[in-house]
Write a protein that holds these residues in place. Structure first.
Motif: not given
Length: 350
Positions: A193-195, A249-252, A262-263, A270-272
């Motif tokens: 959840h930090i991102p 970028q990191d999430l991508y 956001f997952r 699963r999507p948040i």
């Protein structure tokens, strides 16, 4: 003072329940008595005259003129379906509020509800803030608006319910030391959840906007996020700073598909949908008082103002509809205000 003149009676136009404000018409067609619920007296008079003219002209009228009154529950269910069919970003919030309205008011015939009854119902929830009461009022009003379009109700009583004064509201933002503590707790409890936290602090998006974002809303080449407004068809572009772009970028790189950005890192990606429970637990452990996810938005706006960004730009970045809303944060830049008035010291009047 002259007495208020009582409207003269019109044959075939009547109130079934005196004082209800709901008027009916009664007329005869082919020897059969027909009745229709209308709403306002003036509308009932006009419709009665229309029906009499149609009968005289030999026009065959529909057999279902007298329909069973639609309830608020039916009104609400149709509104929820409309939100779903139109892929509204605030569907989950709208549905939650509508479910409570249906639970408490659902058995009422929609056309019999008076504005005072709606106002009294809102007042029966003393723990709700004025802003929350206004949101529930808006949800119910939307349901009536949709029903009016299809002629299922004769009026929208919510329009006559007075909007509650929300005041300036207390602006709670995250202090630097609190941010350090909160990030430490989240990194230990739910690092995935930090991102989302960092993204919120650097974009100021509303929760529904942020967790409704899809990869199609991101322009990686321009470093821009296209944010659809949850309440209308307008959108705005948010330019990402380097911190935000690094998160994206990191999430991508690790995305499971091209849908939601956001997952959850605990539930098979699963999507948040709602981060409230996990966030409140982290805030409590970090010993931060009176702080919600929405306060991250306040933090974003406050920091922009403190950094000297002009209010017009802040208004656009925050997605505020009026400058007055952004003006609530103006006092966070006292140095800029002082610098502005000092310019008058340079004015010399002979």
């Amino acid at each position: 003072m002259a007495e208020k003149k009582t409207p003269s009676k019109v044959r075939g136009v009547y109130e079934r329940e005196p004082g209800s404000g709901i008027w009916w018409i009664r007329f005869t067609e082919a020897g059969k008595i027909r009745r229709e619920k209308v709403g306002r007296r003036s509308d009932a008079v006009a419709l009665y005259q229309k029906r009499k003219a149609e009968v005289r002209a030999g026009i065959k009228l529909p057999s279902n003129l007298r329909q069973r009154p639609i309830t608020i529950a039916e009104l609400g269910e149709e509104a929820k379906q409309w939100y779903k069919d139109h892929d509204k970003r605030d569907l989950r919030t709208f549905t939650g509020r509508m479910d409570l309205i249906i639970k408490e008011l659902g058995n009422r015939a929609a056309d019999t509800v008076k504005p005072k009854e709606i106002d009294d119902w809102l007042s029966s929830h003393p723990r709700w803030s004025p802003a929350t009461k206004n949101r529930y009022k808006s949800v119910l009003s939307k349901a009536y608006q949709l029903a009016l379009r299809s002629d299922k109700v004769s009026r929208n009583p919510v329009r006559s319910v007075e909007h509650r004064n929300e005041g300036d509201g207390r602006i709670r933002y995250l202090r630097p030391e609190e941010e350090i503590s909160l990030k430490a707790v989240i990194a230990r409890r739910c690092p995935g959840h930090i991102p989302a936290l960092v993204f919120a602090l650097h974009t100021g998006l509303r929760k529904s906007e942020q967790f409704g974002l899809r990869w199609t809303d991101v322009d990686m080449s321009r470093k821009v996020i296209i944010v659809p407004h949850p309440k209308n068809n307008r959108s705005r572009e948010i330019t990402m700073n380097e911190t935000c772009f690094t998160v994206i970028q990191d999430l991508y790189k690790n995305r499971p598909d091209d849908d939601r950005i956001f997952r959850s890192d605990r539930y098979k990606k699963r999507p948040i949908i709602d981060i409230k429970k996990a966030f409140e637990s982290a805030v409590k452990e970090a010993k931060i008082e009176d702080f919600t996810w929405h306060s991250l938005r306040h933090t974003f706006i406050t920091r922009l103002v403190q950094a000297g960004v002009d209010l017009r730009t802040v208004q656009y970045l925050a997605g505020h509809q009026s400058l007055a809303m952004t003006g609530r944060y103006a006092h966070f830049a006292p140095a800029l205000n002082q610098a502005a008035v000092r310019r008058l010291d340079q004015v010399v009047v002979d």
